[in-house]
Design an enzyme around this catalytic site. Structure first.
Site, PDB file in Angstrom:
ATOM      1  N   ASN A  10      -6.481   3.077   6.176  1.00  0.00           N
ATOM      2  CA  ASN A  10      -5.066   2.785   5.990  1.00  0.00           C
ATOM      3  C   ASN A  10      -4.339   4.126   5.898  1.00  0.00           C
ATOM      4  O   ASN A  10      -4.364   4.776   4.860  1.00  0.00           O
ATOM      5  CB  ASN A  10      -4.898   1.965   4.708  1.00  0.00           C
ATOM      6  CG  ASN A  10      -3.444   1.615   4.432  1.00  0.00           C
ATOM      7  OD1 ASN A  10      -2.541   2.111   5.105  1.00  0.00           O
ATOM      8  ND2 ASN A  10      -3.222   0.782   3.437  1.00  0.00           N
ATOM      9  N   ARG A  89      -5.285  -0.495   9.330  1.00  0.00           N
ATOM     10  CA  ARG A  89      -4.033  -1.173   8.986  1.00  0.00           C
ATOM     11  C   ARG A  89      -2.947  -0.565   9.870  1.00  0.00           C
ATOM     12  O   ARG A  89      -2.763   0.653   9.908  1.00  0.00           O
ATOM     13  CB  ARG A  89      -3.689  -0.929   7.530  1.00  0.00           C
ATOM     14  CG  ARG A  89      -2.351  -1.523   7.175  1.00  0.00           C
ATOM     15  CD  ARG A  89      -1.866  -1.087   5.835  1.00  0.00           C
ATOM     16  NE  ARG A  89      -0.592  -1.714   5.534  1.00  0.00           N
ATOM     17  CZ  ARG A  89       0.284  -1.211   4.692  1.00  0.00           C
ATOM     18  NH1 ARG A  89       0.038  -0.082   4.074  1.00  0.00           N
ATOM     19  NH2 ARG A  89       1.413  -1.838   4.467  1.00  0.00           N
ATOM     20  N   HIS A 178       3.621  -6.656   4.698  1.00  0.00           N
ATOM     21  CA  HIS A 178       2.635  -7.046   3.680  1.00  0.00           C
ATOM     22  C   HIS A 178       1.904  -8.334   4.072  1.00  0.00           C
ATOM     23  O   HIS A 178       1.369  -9.043   3.218  1.00  0.00           O
ATOM     24  CB  HIS A 178       3.284  -7.319   2.302  1.00  0.00           C
ATOM     25  CG  HIS A 178       3.878  -6.114   1.628  1.00  0.00           C
ATOM     26  ND1 HIS A 178       5.055  -6.175   0.934  1.00  0.00           N
ATOM     27  CD2 HIS A 178       3.457  -4.838   1.544  1.00  0.00           C
ATOM     28  CE1 HIS A 178       5.339  -4.979   0.442  1.00  0.00           C
ATOM     29  NE2 HIS A 178       4.368  -4.141   0.802  1.00  0.00           N
ATOM     30  N   ARG A 239      13.306   1.661  -2.996  1.00  0.00           N
ATOM     31  CA  ARG A 239      14.139   1.028  -1.961  1.00  0.00           C
ATOM     32  C   ARG A 239      15.110   0.035  -2.591  1.00  0.00           C
ATOM     33  O   ARG A 239      14.748  -0.683  -3.525  1.00  0.00           O
ATOM     34  CB  ARG A 239      13.251   0.296  -0.943  1.00  0.00           C
ATOM     35  CG  ARG A 239      12.524   1.241  -0.001  1.00  0.00           C
ATOM     36  CD  ARG A 239      11.537   0.516   0.881  1.00  0.00           C
ATOM     37  NE  ARG A 239      10.178   0.925   0.574  1.00  0.00           N
ATOM     38  CZ  ARG A 239       9.095   0.317   1.030  1.00  0.00           C
ATOM     39  NH1 ARG A 239       9.200  -0.731   1.807  1.00  0.00           N
ATOM     40  NH2 ARG A 239       7.898   0.756   0.696  1.00  0.00           N
ATOM     41  N   GLU A 384      -6.453  -6.102   0.614  1.00  0.00           N
ATOM     42  CA  GLU A 384      -6.156  -5.981   2.048  1.00  0.00           C
ATOM     43  C   GLU A 384      -7.352  -5.395   2.800  1.00  0.00           C
ATOM     44  O   GLU A 384      -7.604  -5.737   3.949  1.00  0.00           O
ATOM     45  CB  GLU A 384      -4.911  -5.093   2.246  1.00  0.00           C
ATOM     46  CG  GLU A 384      -3.634  -5.798   1.811  1.00  0.00           C
ATOM     47  CD  GLU A 384      -2.513  -4.842   1.465  1.00  0.00           C
ATOM     48  OE1 GLU A 384      -2.583  -4.207   0.398  1.00  0.00           O
ATOM     49  OE2 GLU A 384      -1.567  -4.736   2.254  1.00  0.00           O
TER      50      GLU A 384
END
Ligand code: AMP
Length: 399
Positions: A10, A89, A178, A239, A384
């Site tokens: 990732n 990923r 996600h 964010r 993940e």
């Protein structure tokens, strides 16, 4: 059956997370994280099964050095011989990919083109893919996209109310992110709660540095809070989430900000950090909140209020709810945020169980609402890497 391992990579804009995973048991043999790459204080911490965590990386290391270090570790621990695939990923797969893909030159082309939509993420993902192809040219390389799970969203959920030509000609639409995490925790919840695979309604809240909420019906994403980019939706660490698009003109025309400055502000200086003026790290915010820090309290209040509103909104596409699921660093650990969010939802008959809420932390899953709660809420630690490993192993075997 012979041992089959998958290397999961990732690659973020300044980080590299990796794991060598046994594709049958899910056991992680080697795992690690390189952070602050391209900076003087770059670090790479790794753990080989049964050993203590160790550090390895020269100062100022970049992605290439981090991956070279990873390859050295794989050979040092004699793991290369059992590798059957490398799973990557990849953040943005555009509309082309509804599932994981064996990486071919054509797939690489699409990931490269889609980088326009994810300029911070896809180029880093490509760096990881190219380095892994060079290091392990004989292995199947598989891309697992954050966007793929959300490709089941209906048009009325993924289109913006903008001129239609922007969608047709430039792919301007909501994609969602996600997806691997939402998919994983929803399947875990369905299994744990004994729900029918073809008859369930879930809302999953992935709350980490980035945060998104997903409405899932019978295993498929029907709506999600992130959009064209991972900036839309709920409040995150740095964010802003949803804002009035008119803010952009106000900041640039009236207050003299440049486009780049607005972009930096919305992505890196807003959210929990922007409101608290303290930190983007939820642990720091919570410590300050417990001590009565006014802006930390406000940051948590806004975060939880907006999150609860988003969750409630997804009762519309789902027309009911079998379970709400929390995951991600915040969702898995913050009993404070979970309690605040569920308090907003108490009018729907959602009742938290304080003991259960405290028990489901630090890697432990579990239901956190009472037996009589009308909304069952549970915590499921995300994984993940395991999803990426399984997809890569499946595609490597040609299934
Ligand atoms: P992730 O991106 O999933 O690794 O999540 C990172 C976020 O999880 C950061 O905001 C952390 O502060 C937060 N987090 C991790 N551990 C805890 C904890 N024990 N309590 C509250 N937040 C936590």
């Amino acid at each position: 059956m012979s041992v089959q391992h998958v290397l999961v990579i990732n690659c973020g804009s300044s980080s590299l997370k990796f794991a060598v995973i046994d594709a049958s048991s899910g056991d992680e043999l080697l795992s690690g994280l390189a952070e602050r790459l391209h900076n003087d204080d770059a670090t790479l911490k790794y753990k080989f099964v049964g050993n203590k965590e160790q550090n390895a990386l020269p100062a100022g290391a970049d992605h290439k050095i981090a991956i070279d270090t990873l390859v050295t570790l794989i050979h040092q621990y004699d793991l290369a011989k059992d590798l059957i695939a490398v799973g990557h990923r990849v953040v943005h797969g555009g509309e082309q990919f509804t599932g994981s893909q064996v990486i071919t030159p054509d797939v690489l082309d699409v990931i490269t083109q889609t980088a326009q939509l994810a300029p911070l993420h896809n180029p880093a993902n490509l760096t990881g893919i190219q380095a892994a192809q060079a290091a392990f040219p004989e292995l199947v390389q598989v891309a697992v996209f954050d966007t793929a799970f959300h490709q089941s969203m209906p048009k009325h959920a993924f289109l913006y109310a903008l001129p239609y030509s922007l969608y047709k000609e430039h792919g301007v639409r909501r994609y969602g992110f996600h997806g691997t995490s939402h998919h994983y925790v929803s399947t875990q919840a369905v299994e744990t709660l004994g729900l029918a695979a073809d008859n369930h309604r879930l809302i999953t809240a992935h709350l980490g540095n980035g945060c998104s909420v997903c409405a899932i019906k019978n295993g498929a994403s029907v709506d999600t809070s992130m959009g064209l980019t991972p900036l839309e939706g709920v409040v995150m660490g740095t964010r802003s989430g949803d804002i009035d698009p008119g803010l952009f003109d106000y900041l640039t025309s009236q207050l003299g900000y440049s486009v780049a400055e607005v972009n930096t502000m919305l992505n890196q200086q807003s959210g929990l950090l922007g409101i608290s003026e303290l930190s983007n790290d939820c642990r720091t915010i919570e410590e300050a909140y417990v001590e009565g820090h006014e802006q930390a309290t406000l940051a948590l209040d806004i975060f939880c209020y907006r999150l609860a509103k988003q969750i409630a909104a997804y009762l519309v596409p789902l027309k009911g709810l079998d379970a709400l699921v929390f995951t991600g660093g915040i969702g898995e650990n913050s009993d404070i945020i979970r309690a605040k969010v569920l308090a907003h939802l108490s009018f729907l008959g959602c009742q938290i169980d304080e003991q259960r809420n405290l028990a489901a932390r630090f890697g432990k899953s579990g239901v956190i609402t009472s037996e009589t709660s009308l909304i069952t809420t549970m915590v499921v630690p995300t994984n993940e890497e395991w999803m990426i490993c399984q997809d890569a192993a499946r595609l490597a075997k040609g299934a």
